[in-house]
Design a protein around this motif. Structure first.
Motif: not given
Length: 274
Positions: A212-221, A223-235
């Motif tokens: 579940a962390s791949r978009l940030a730490d493997r695919f580099d698509l 940032s962690w801030l963007e990943l947190l924004a997805v979780l905050r807005k849509a879960g």
């Protein structure tokens, strides 16, 4: 307390080897370390069995805030050992194993623990997020794999390479100078990365399996801030859905070399203000 949890197997025809659960002020993610077919384990139980039992034991042990998170993990490992010591070879280097991420509210602080490549992301007030993970496994893999060229995911060559890697990793697992995972050695818990953060400095916390962390730490698509924004807005469900879309766009692993085209993915999200 409002907690959101999502977990999805990498393939619909395989068991989910991740585990996630929450109790009041307590959050747990366990990511079972699957192995290619043909790798011996000395155990009659599956990786999913191990991860789910460890997660349940961990949740029970960590509910006592008088017990440190590392101690709770050691207790959980011992209790799972007791479940199958009579049927399985717990000394086998391929015994089922798992990575762990935990967080717990204790008074005015949030405690965290990470063992191996699961991830805890602390969404801090007025500061960059803090990322806690353990890269010792990745460092060992880098040393083992001399060739940077990977075959297509799912090919015979790719499967053989993964099998060889897993077998070689056995001599580094839960050893000084190697890497540490939850398996049959309770002392591995002492090697976990742990700490705590004042609740007043925290907006939210995310616990992620590496799927579940791949978009940030493997695919580099992201940032962690963007990943947190997805979780905050849509879960967490939305984060996993976006991960699946990216994985489907690269099924052979040509753009993003990886062991599995799609991995089990699990995310827990808790907003401290809820």
């Amino acid at each position: 307390m409002r907690v959101q949890i999502a977990s999805e197997p990498g393939r619909p025809d395989r068991d989910n080897e991740d585990f996630a659960a929450a109790a009041p002020g307590l959050f747990v993610v366990v990511d079972g370390a699957g192995a290619p077919a043909g790798v011996a384990s000395g155990c009659e139980h599956s990786v999913a069995w191990y991860a789910h039992n460890l997660g349940g034991m961990l949740l029970a042990a960590a509910r006592d805030i008088g017990v440190g998170l590392d101690e709770a993990l050691a207790i959980a490992i011992e209790r799972v050992n007791a479940l199958h010591a009579g049927t399985c070879d717990l000394g086998h280097p391929g015994s089922p194993s798992a990575t762990v991420a935990m967080a717990r509210v204790n008074g005015e602080r949030l405690e965290h623990l990470v063992l191996s490549d699961a991830v805890v992301v602390l969404d801090l007030t007025d500061r960059e997020p803090m990322i806690i993970t353990d890269d010792r496994l990745a460092r060992v893999i880098t040393r083992l794999d001399e060739s940077a060229e990977l075959s297509a995911v799912g090919s015979r060559e790719h499967t053989e390479r993964l099998r060889s890697r897993v077998e070689r990793l056995g001599s580094y697992r839960n050893q000084p100078g190697g890497f540490w995972v939850a398996s049959t050695k309770p002392e591995a818990a002492e090697e976990a990365f742990a700490g705590s953060t004042p609740l007043g400095e925290l907006d939210a916390v995310a616990l992620l399996s590496d799927g579940a962390s791949r978009l940030a730490d493997r695919f580099d698509l992201m940032s962690w801030l963007e990943l947190l924004a997805v979780l905050r807005k849509a879960g967490p469900t939305e984060l996993i859905a976006r991960t699946r879309e990216v994985e489907a766009s690269d099924p052979d692993g040509a753009r993003w070399p990886r062991g599995k085209a799609s991995d089990d993915a699990t995310a827990v999200w808790w907003s401290a203000g809820d």
